[in-house]
Motif scaffolding. Structure first.
Motif, PDB file in Angstrom:
ATOM      1  N   ILE A   1      -2.668   6.863  53.601  1.00 48.86           N
ATOM      2  CA  ILE A   1      -2.067   7.197  52.302  1.00 48.86           C
ATOM      3  C   ILE A   1      -2.798   8.383  51.660  1.00 48.86           C
TER       4      ILE A   1
ATOM      5  N   ASN B   1      -1.005  11.718  50.451  1.00 48.15           N
ATOM      6  CA  ASN B   1      -1.171  12.209  49.077  1.00 48.15           C
ATOM      7  C   ASN B   1      -1.692  13.642  49.072  1.00 48.15           C
ATOM      8  N   PHE B   2      -2.627  13.914  49.992  1.00 48.79           N
ATOM      9  CA  PHE B   2      -3.200  15.257  50.101  1.00 48.79           C
ATOM     10  C   PHE B   2      -2.094  16.272  50.434  1.00 48.79           C
ATOM     11  N   ILE B   3      -1.298  15.946  51.444  1.00 47.17           N
ATOM     12  CA  ILE B   3      -0.209  16.846  51.851  1.00 47.17           C
ATOM     13  C   ILE B   3       0.779  17.028  50.692  1.00 47.17           C
TER      14      ILE B   3
ATOM     15  N   ASP C   1       0.153  16.807  47.522  1.00 49.35           N
ATOM     16  CA  ASP C   1      -0.461  17.676  46.513  1.00 49.35           C
ATOM     17  C   ASP C   1      -0.346  19.142  46.915  1.00 49.35           C
ATOM     18  N   ILE C   2      -0.641  19.407  48.195  1.00 53.78           N
ATOM     19  CA  ILE C   2      -0.618  20.800  48.666  1.00 53.78           C
ATOM     20  C   ILE C   2       0.799  21.374  48.578  1.00 53.78           C
ATOM     21  N   PHE C   3       1.782  20.530  48.948  1.00 50.67           N
ATOM     22  CA  PHE C   3       3.168  21.020  48.941  1.00 50.67           C
ATOM     23  C   PHE C   3       3.877  20.731  47.612  1.00 50.67           C
ATOM     24  N   LYS C   4       3.072  20.297  46.636  1.00 54.69           N
ATOM     25  CA  LYS C   4       3.572  20.056  45.274  1.00 54.69           C
ATOM     26  C   LYS C   4       4.775  19.105  45.231  1.00 54.69           C
TER      27      LYS C   4
ATOM     28  N   ASN D   1       6.086  15.834  43.676  1.00 57.25           N
ATOM     29  CA  ASN D   1       5.630  15.048  42.527  1.00 57.25           C
ATOM     30  C   ASN D   1       5.451  13.561  42.880  1.00 57.25           C
ATOM     31  N   SER D   2       4.690  12.875  42.031  1.00 50.77           N
ATOM     32  CA  SER D   2       4.248  11.518  42.383  1.00 50.77           C
ATOM     33  C   SER D   2       5.416  10.540  42.528  1.00 50.77           C
TER      34      SER D   2
ATOM     35  N   ARG E   1       7.142  11.426  45.940  1.00 52.82           N
ATOM     36  CA  ARG E   1       6.291  11.133  47.108  1.00 52.82           C
ATOM     37  C   ARG E   1       6.245   9.631  47.370  1.00 52.82           C
ATOM     38  N   LYS E   2       6.200   8.853  46.303  1.00 51.76           N
ATOM     39  CA  LYS E   2       6.135   7.402  46.480  1.00 51.76           C
ATOM     40  C   LYS E   2       7.397   6.909  47.187  1.00 51.76           C
TER      41      LYS E   2
ATOM     42  N   ILE F   1       7.444   8.363  50.914  1.00 56.14           N
ATOM     43  CA  ILE F   1       6.442   7.717  51.773  1.00 56.14           C
ATOM     44  C   ILE F   1       6.867   6.263  52.065  1.00 56.14           C
ATOM     45  N   SER F   2       7.310   5.559  51.029  1.00 53.82           N
ATOM     46  CA  SER F   2       7.697   4.161  51.230  1.00 53.82           C
ATOM     47  C   SER F   2       8.841   4.064  52.238  1.00 53.82           C
TER      48      SER F   2
END
Lengths: 546, 241
Positions: B93, B97-99, B101-104, B106-107, B110-111, B114-115
């Motif tokens: 995870i 999250n790092f990727i 952040d780099i590719f902007k 948003n949270s 991404r959640k 990823i889920s």
């Protein structure tokens, strides 16, 4: 036997090739070894001088020198071997390739043992050899002494190394380390450092009042050889090697040499027999991936968006804390200076005022400018975070290259990480210095302020050195921080700067106000230039490496 | 789309890994890149993603030159490298999250992504474990999720199916087709000719750094013997090359 020899050679080659291959690396290796040799020269010279003084002072009792040096050498081996054995026996990445090959467990065990043994000989060359050679020279011994010496030199590390190996193998075979491999290494490392610091504190307490050769002699002759007995009891075989060397001119020497060599052979055979049963169990354990473990952790989705820079810093810090080799060399080291100062305070107790007179001597606040910068450089360079900033990435370096990132951001994240972690040491030192009234609040403030410049100077120069030629090809993270020419070059440069600063303060060539302004100006200019260089050129150097 | 214009790359000015390669990889299609070991596939893919710099020629990704506008091209590319052994000290995870952040990304997005993907690739349970403890296939899955996280316009994949279990392979192939249908550019190298035959709209065959054939599957079969398998064609091309 052929298998053991072939395997030892391969393991050793693999280990040495970590320094790099090719023409450029060969030149780097040469510089590396010359630097290493040069850095040990003052130590070796000191040891030779001390041996000469002791030999002259201890007329009639000179065998003590042999006992003491052999015992301390054995203790050093025991201390260093724990690291080597864990690393080479269990965590080197060759184990997964060796286990399926048709080697008998004892052959792998013996080959790995010999690799560690060869490393230990290097310690011997620096510490033990100068003493015993000087001893032979002072005593005027003939060829036989030196022949015996070669045998003793080659066999002396066997027993302490067997002890260290067996302890490690025993622990590894019973502790389920596969899940907590990293934690185990970190705890082992912390323990080893605690032991090391504890041991030196113990020795220092013992020799607290020892300032010159007279005192050494007094300690040795009037303290009933307390320390010597202590060491001799720890390694009984040392007695035989001492007698072999000391009585090299008669049959007693030869007899003791036989006993000594026989003891070592028996110990080694015992090690192979006992180790063979336990080694494979632990080694297999350490190779198992823990993918089948139960997953109980809660998934931590990011609750808010992070900036690219803070995300990069976060990754840096996680990697530094989770990688045992990085944790030991980059994080833990920040606590060493404060601990050393704490020990200094503890040992000096109520005399602290007197002991810190040298600090207060030039009670002018201006001198603290120098102390501040020098302290900053010391803290910023000794943790090697900056000077291994890119080397630590290894193969990840190339992955970073494909992300849409400005090289400047990557460099900045590394500088901020290095700077922040160096502050830990600074804060602890300053708090202790204020609490124990070593310096006043104003002086502390000046030191903190100027040590920022020192830390920045060392961070910038460290990162630049590593950016020019990072060591990215390694199979073990240990090699990125420990066998890295960049961190050595950086340290030599930084320590030379510190020495220069101390020299300037001590010799008072000019008045302090003029001197401190000039030094400050120079540091600001140099640091500013390095900042500009990194802003403008980091992209070029970062992308240059393919 | 990806345009490779006369690109060449040599290592130590001795070995010509890629020699004057020109390719137009269109969007909306899946293009396979096949060739024997050491043919120059990985070198080409690394040049497209910016890990390596070509000695000659230009690479244009959706109108942006990889050398003059590297950040713009990299932002559009999702890459799966040949080895998934990267950032192993991070937890699954944390890597994602790092990727993000780099590719902007948003949270909230991404959640959700990823889920969904972690569920699909059956790796949700392992997200909070360190990647070091993952098997090769699990690492590959995380890297693939990382690639999909920012919905790139261009997908560059180096042997993406290696180490994946059959179900994950199937899902990835489905996803690639889905993205191609959304007019994204898909360019991937593979050793598995069967996959190339079934999945790809176009194939580029490279040998010793030189392009041997580039066209649709039908063009290739017409060009060579009708009804011949890709395996036979591949062997013929690479042996004669």
């Amino acid at each position: 036997m052929d298998n053991i020899f072939a395997l030892t050679v391969i393991l050793l080659k693999n280990s040495i090739s970590a320094f790099g291959t090719g023409k450029a690396s060969s030149l780097k290796n040469k510089i590396f070894f010359i630097l290493i040799t040069l850095s040990f020269l003052p130590f070796v010279t000191g040891i030779v001088r001390l041996t000469k003084i002791l030999f002259t002072s201890l007329s009639g009792n000179t065998s003590i020198i042999l006992t003491l040096s052999s015992s301390v050498y054995c203790l050093l081996i025991l201390f260093f071997a724990v690291f080597f054995v864990i690393s080479i026996f269990y965590f080197s990445q060759d184990i997964e390739f060796l286990l399926p090959l048709p080697f008998k467990p004892y052959e792998i065990l013996a080959a790995k043992y010999f690799v560690v043994l060869l490393y230990e000989y290097l310690t011997g060359l620096i510490f033990f050899a100068p003493i015993v050679i000087t001893f032979g020279f002072m005593a005027g011994y003939g060829v036989i002494y030196y022949l015996y010496l070669i045998i003793v030199f080659l066999t002396l590390p066997v027993i302490p190394l067997v002890a260290a190996s067996l302890i490690t193998i025993f622990i590894m075979s019973f502790i389920s380390i596969s899940k907590n491999k990293d934690l185990f290494r970190i705890i082992a490392g912390i323990l080893a450092i605690v032991c090391g610091v504890g041991f030196s504190a113990y020795i220092q307490t013992g020799f607290k009042n020892m300032n010159d050769s007279q005192m050494i002699q007094t300690i040795l002759t009037h303290n009933n050889y307390r320390l010597i007995n202590y060491f001799s009891n720890m390694f009984p075989s040392v007695k035989y090697s001492t007698y072999a060397l000391f009585f090299n001119y008669n049959a007693e020497g030869l007899f003791n040499l036989f006993i000594f060599v026989a003891l070592n052979i028996v110990t080694f055979i015992f090690f192979i027999l006992a180790g063979e049963k336990l080694y494979l169990k632990g080694a297999l354990n350490s190779g198992i991936s823990s993918s089948s473990k139960s997953h109980t952790g809660k998934v931590a989705f990011a609750s808010k968006d992070k900036s690219i820079l803070s995300s990069l810093i976060n990754r840096e810090i996680i990697t530094l804390f989770r990688t045992p080799s990085y944790f030991m060399n980059c994080i833990l080291i920040n606590f060493i200076w404060p601990i050393l100062i704490f020990l200094f305070i503890l040992q000096n107790g109520s005399n602290i005022e007197k002991q810190v007179d040298f600090i207060k001597a030039a009670a002018s606040n201006i001198v603290y400018v120098f102390y501040g910068i020098a302290l900053g450089i010391l803290l910023g360079s000794s943790n090697v975070i900056a000077s291994t900033a890119f080397s630590r990435e290894g193969k990840d370096y190339f992955y970073l290259k494909l992300l849409p990132l400005q090289a400047k951001s990557i460099v900045l994240s590394k500088i901020i990480t290095s700077f922040s972690l160096s502050l830990i040491g600074l804060i602890l030192i300053i708090i202790m210095a204020i609490c124990y009234n070593i310096i006043g609040f104003t002086s502390a403030l000046i030191i903190v302020l100027f040590s920022f410049i020192g830390i920045l100077y060392s961070c910038f120069s460290g990162v630049i050195i590593d950016l020019f030629s990072p060591k990215l090809l390694w199979d073990n993270e240990y090699k990125a921080v420990k066998q890295n020419l960049n961190s050595i070059i950086s340290m030599v440069l930084q320590f030379a700067t510190i020495a220069g600063l101390i020299y300037l303060v001590q010799n008072k060539f000019f008045n302090y106000t003029f001197l401190s302004s000039t030094v400050l100006f120079l540091f600001l200019i140099i640091t500013g230039m390095m900042y500009l260089f990194l802003s403008k050129k980091s992209g070029y150097y970062f992308n240059r490496i393919e | 789309m990806i345009e490779l214009i006369n690109i060449s790359k040599s290592y130590n000015q001795e070995v010509n890994a890629v020699n004057n390669l020109s390719l137009n990889i269109p969007s909306g299609q899946i293009t396979g890149f096949i060739g024997p070991n050491g043919a120059g596939k990985t070198t080409t893919l690394k040049m497209i993603t910016g890990i390596l710099k070509q000695d000659k020629g230009a690479i244009i990704v959706n109108g942006a030159d990889t050398l003059t506008e590297p950040i713009k091209t990299k932002s559009q590319i999702g890459f799966v490298p040949d080895s998934p052994d990267i950032f192993l000290r991070l937890k699954g995870i944390e890597y994602l999250n790092f990727i993000a952040d780099i590719f902007k990304v948003n949270s909230v997005n991404r959640k959700r992504i990823i889920s969904e993907l972690a569920e699909k690739f059956e790796i949700s349970e392992a997200l909070s474990d360190k990647m070091q403890s993952y098997s090769h296939g699990m690492r590959q899955k995380i890297i693939i999720i990382g690639m999909l996280l920012h919905s790139p316009e261009v997908f560059v994949l180096d042997e993406p199916l290696t180490g994946l279990d059959p179900k994950a392979s199937f899902i990835l192939k489905e996803l690639l087709r889905e993205y191609a249908d959304k007019n994204k550019t898909i360019f991937f190298s593979t050793h598995i000719l069967e996959v190339a035959e079934k999945l790809c709209d176009r194939v580029a065959i490279i040998n010793k750094g030189v392009l041997q054939f580039y066209g649709t599957m039908d063009e290739m079969k017409n060009h060579f013997r009708q009804n011949s398998s890709l395996e036979n064609i591949f062997l013929e091309i690479t042996e004669n090359g």
